[in-house]
Motif scaffolding. Sequence first.
Motif, mmCIF file in Angstrom:
data_model
loop_
_atom_site.group_PDB
_atom_site.id
_atom_site.type_symbol
_atom_site.label_atom_id
_atom_site.label_comp_id
_atom_site.label_asym_id
_atom_site.label_seq_id
_atom_site.Cartn_x
_atom_site.Cartn_y
_atom_site.Cartn_z
ATOM 1 N N GLU A 356 0.829 -1.202 0.000
ATOM 2 C CA GLU A 356 0.000 0.000 0.000
ATOM 3 C C GLU A 356 0.863 1.253 0.000
ATOM 4 O O GLU A 356 1.885 1.323 0.692
ATOM 5 C CB GLU A 356 -0.912 -0.007 1.239
ATOM 6 N N ARG A 357 0.427 2.220 -0.805
ATOM 7 C CA ARG A 357 1.074 3.538 -0.792
ATOM 8 C C ARG A 357 -0.006 4.600 -0.640
ATOM 9 O O ARG A 357 -0.964 4.646 -1.417
ATOM 10 C CB ARG A 357 1.844 3.788 -2.088
ATOM 11 N N GLU A 358 0.164 5.442 0.384
ATOM 12 C CA GLU A 358 -0.748 6.562 0.592
ATOM 13 C C GLU A 358 0.004 7.867 0.375
ATOM 14 O O GLU A 358 1.152 8.017 0.826
ATOM 15 C CB GLU A 358 -1.329 6.527 2.006
ATOM 16 N N ARG A 359 -0.659 8.808 -0.311
ATOM 17 C CA ARG A 359 -0.054 10.118 -0.561
ATOM 18 C C ARG A 359 -1.036 11.205 -0.134
ATOM 19 O O ARG A 359 -2.245 11.024 -0.180
ATOM 20 C CB ARG A 359 0.307 10.283 -2.037
ATOM 21 N N PHE A 360 -0.454 12.333 0.235
ATOM 22 C CA PHE A 360 -1.277 13.452 0.687
ATOM 23 C C PHE A 360 -0.612 14.771 0.296
ATOM 24 O O PHE A 360 0.606 14.903 0.310
ATOM 25 C CB PHE A 360 -1.454 13.415 2.207
ATOM 26 N N ARG A 361 -1.476 15.726 -0.074
ATOM 27 C CA ARG A 361 -0.980 17.075 -0.354
ATOM 28 C C ARG A 361 -1.961 18.086 0.212
ATOM 29 O O ARG A 361 -3.168 18.020 -0.052
ATOM 30 C CB ARG A 361 -0.800 17.294 -1.861
ATOM 31 N N ASN A 362 -1.435 19.004 0.994
ATOM 32 C CA ASN A 362 -2.237 20.084 1.546
ATOM 33 C C ASN A 362 -2.345 21.184 0.495
ATOM 34 O O ASN A 362 -1.353 21.801 0.123
ATOM 35 C CB ASN A 362 -1.565 20.626 2.817
ATOM 36 N N ALA A 369 0.731 26.866 4.685
ATOM 37 C CA ALA A 369 1.099 25.475 4.944
ATOM 38 C C ALA A 369 1.938 24.947 3.797
ATOM 39 O O ALA A 369 1.884 25.455 2.672
ATOM 40 C CB ALA A 369 -0.158 24.619 5.121
ATOM 41 N N PHE A 370 2.737 23.908 4.103
ATOM 42 C CA PHE A 370 3.539 23.245 3.082
ATOM 43 C C PHE A 370 2.611 22.574 2.073
ATOM 44 O O PHE A 370 1.722 21.812 2.442
ATOM 45 C CB PHE A 370 4.442 22.209 3.755
ATOM 46 N N ASN A 371 2.809 22.868 0.780
ATOM 47 C CA ASN A 371 1.928 22.345 -0.264
ATOM 48 C C ASN A 371 2.544 21.197 -1.051
ATOM 49 O O ASN A 371 1.980 20.762 -2.056
ATOM 50 C CB ASN A 371 1.526 23.460 -1.237
ATOM 51 N N GLY A 372 3.702 20.698 -0.621
ATOM 52 C CA GLY A 372 4.307 19.577 -1.312
ATOM 53 C C GLY A 372 3.581 18.271 -1.005
ATOM 54 O O GLY A 372 2.768 18.176 -0.090
ATOM 55 N N ARG A 373 3.898 17.237 -1.771
ATOM 56 C CA ARG A 373 3.256 15.937 -1.587
ATOM 57 C C ARG A 373 4.114 15.049 -0.693
ATOM 58 O O ARG A 373 5.323 14.959 -0.862
ATOM 59 C CB ARG A 373 3.047 15.268 -2.946
ATOM 60 N N ARG A 374 3.469 14.398 0.252
ATOM 61 C CA ARG A 374 4.146 13.463 1.141
ATOM 62 C C ARG A 374 3.531 12.081 0.955
ATOM 63 O O ARG A 374 2.381 11.967 0.521
ATOM 64 C CB ARG A 374 4.031 13.908 2.593
ATOM 65 N N GLN A 375 4.270 11.022 1.327
ATOM 66 C CA GLN A 375 3.743 9.679 1.130
ATOM 67 C C GLN A 375 4.260 8.720 2.199
ATOM 68 O O GLN A 375 5.275 8.969 2.851
ATOM 69 C CB GLN A 375 4.094 9.148 -0.254
ATOM 70 N N ILE A 376 3.507 7.642 2.369
ATOM 71 C CA ILE A 376 3.868 6.559 3.283
ATOM 72 C C ILE A 376 3.616 5.246 2.559
ATOM 73 O O ILE A 376 2.584 5.070 1.905
ATOM 74 C CB ILE A 376 3.033 6.616 4.581
#
Length: 649
Positions: A356-362, A369-376
């Motif tokens: 599983e890969r989850e990604r999020f971007r604010n 706020a930081f607008n970059g994409r992060r993932q787990i």
Amino acid sequence: MKSKILCGAALLALGWNAPALAQERAAGVCYVTGDGEPYEEMLLCYPGDVIIVPGSRAGDVSLGDYTGSATIVAPEQIEQRQIRDIADVLRDVPGVAVSSVAGQTQLRLRGSEANHVLVLVDGIEVSDPFAGEFDIGALQAEIGSRVEVLRGPQSALYGTDSIGGVIAYESGAFSGFGGRIEAGINDTLNGAMRWGMDKGGVRASLSGTIVSTDGEPNARGGTRDIGRDSYTLAGKLAADVTDTLTLRAVARYVLTKGEFNDQDFDPTSPTFGFVVDSPDTRFENEAIYALVGARLKTLDGRWTHDLSVQIADITRDTFGPFGPSNSSEGDRVKASYVSAFRLADEHTLSFAADWERERFRNTTPGGFAFNGRRQIKNTGLVGEYRYDGDRFDLSAALRHDFNDRFADETTFRIGAGYRVTDTTRVRASAGSGIKNPGFFELFGFVDGRFIGNADLQPEKSTSWEIRLDQDLGDAGRLSVTYFNAELEDEIFTTFPAPTFTATPANAATKSKQQGVEVALSASLSPQWSVNAAYSYVDAEENGLAEVRRPESIASAALTWTHPQDKASATLVVRHNGEAVDLAFTDPSFVPVRAVLDDYTLVNLNARVTLAEGINGFGRIENLLDERYEQVFSFVSPGRTAVIGIEARF
């Protein structure tokens, strides 16, 4: 709300088609073809037990063989209670606490946190990667749908997010056309339609639902109506390519628009910390879900292999008087392989691998706020053994998760059941669960208002339960369960001085949950039946009651049916005991504890046959016009009423 959509063609009614494969299964048991991920749900029913779809990664598990606690909400129950929001029928399930405000409806199982509940919709994990939980208020009841609730930790099967349990919603099997349309006060307009076919080894269905209302004020003394429109379009397809190979696909699109009110955070205001009318505040949530997979049977069906890939793409936007205020994007890709081998009629050994890969971007505008994409990323390996005997049942599962951001973890579940007599069964189980911190907790959201904590550790739980099932002759069943759980490293929000800015941390103390669940299902006569549930939940952290977990929750549904099924009526009574919530009424912004009063809701509905295949119906919800709050200072709706028509072909 003002925008309404009328379904052009006649909305058609409920229909249910039992395939011709029933003779391959044992009489007295309902089976679902599938391997634990509901996709080609062909319900093969005789009177008796019901299959637990998410209860095993291996496949068919009847309720009588399951070693844990589970509740099945059948399509007939959803129809009898005229459920439109699935959250409402979950209020009738033991151990489930529901709290709802505009734009967010939360579930808590056995005193767990809302983000400790895994929700599957037709086998797809539907939680928002940003919030780490699913807004169950966005799940509308489709024609022929049903719900399965597994209580207790299921991390050994499904990994993170399932400390409290699993809720699996199935849109069901359907053949023909059906639908309904209804209208009521507050400019309410709801509709549903469905088409399905089963021919030549191909099973397909297409469904749509609309839930729309102008709503009522939800602020104390407020005058602004809080409405919403929710639209769902879903489809399923399964095809038998050969006698041993089946391909399937599931897709779902959900769009929810609504208004909400903000809380007053002006320290000089007399309504500081309370919900107040907030013109022009609204939200829009959009979600796309899909799953494709293949299932192969070998060794005369004794060894099955299943491969699937699923996606979830969720966007949330909120708006204020001056335009967009908060926004987020989250997506998930998950691939699963399940291999199950039936060693003998009673023994099953299975292996599963999940990636599983989850990604999020604010995407909140304004540069706050930081607008970059992060993932787990996460990889889980599962081993499971199951023994289903005539009088004794045993199950054991072990899972190891490889996390790219946190330490690797191993979780377990073991359970056993024994039929003492033909009418009495006892079962016991124990297990562990884990919940990884979410993006919101790790990275925050808006600078200066909520600061993330990248050093957070996963929450861990261990629990056990014992249950007694007593058949009441042929008329019903009484079930009593005692459970006990302990949560370590609970993530909570702190407000450190001198700025008192909110930030999460792991608690040094343990959170403890224990309680008793009682469920009764009985036929009082050929025309009368009753379903009742009661839960006592003692959930505390460091000696203080956990918020939004009433100690006592009770419900009862009494149904009358005409001897020729030409009419029916159902009375539903639901009681929520007193609960604690947090109120931000102190100028320091440190929350204080507030008490939510207990409340009792009474719903009454009826149905009458107008012609062959056509029914008229109506219902009144909150018949006694109870005024109550599920969340501090958010006033819930008063009395509502609707009438409608449904047809079946």
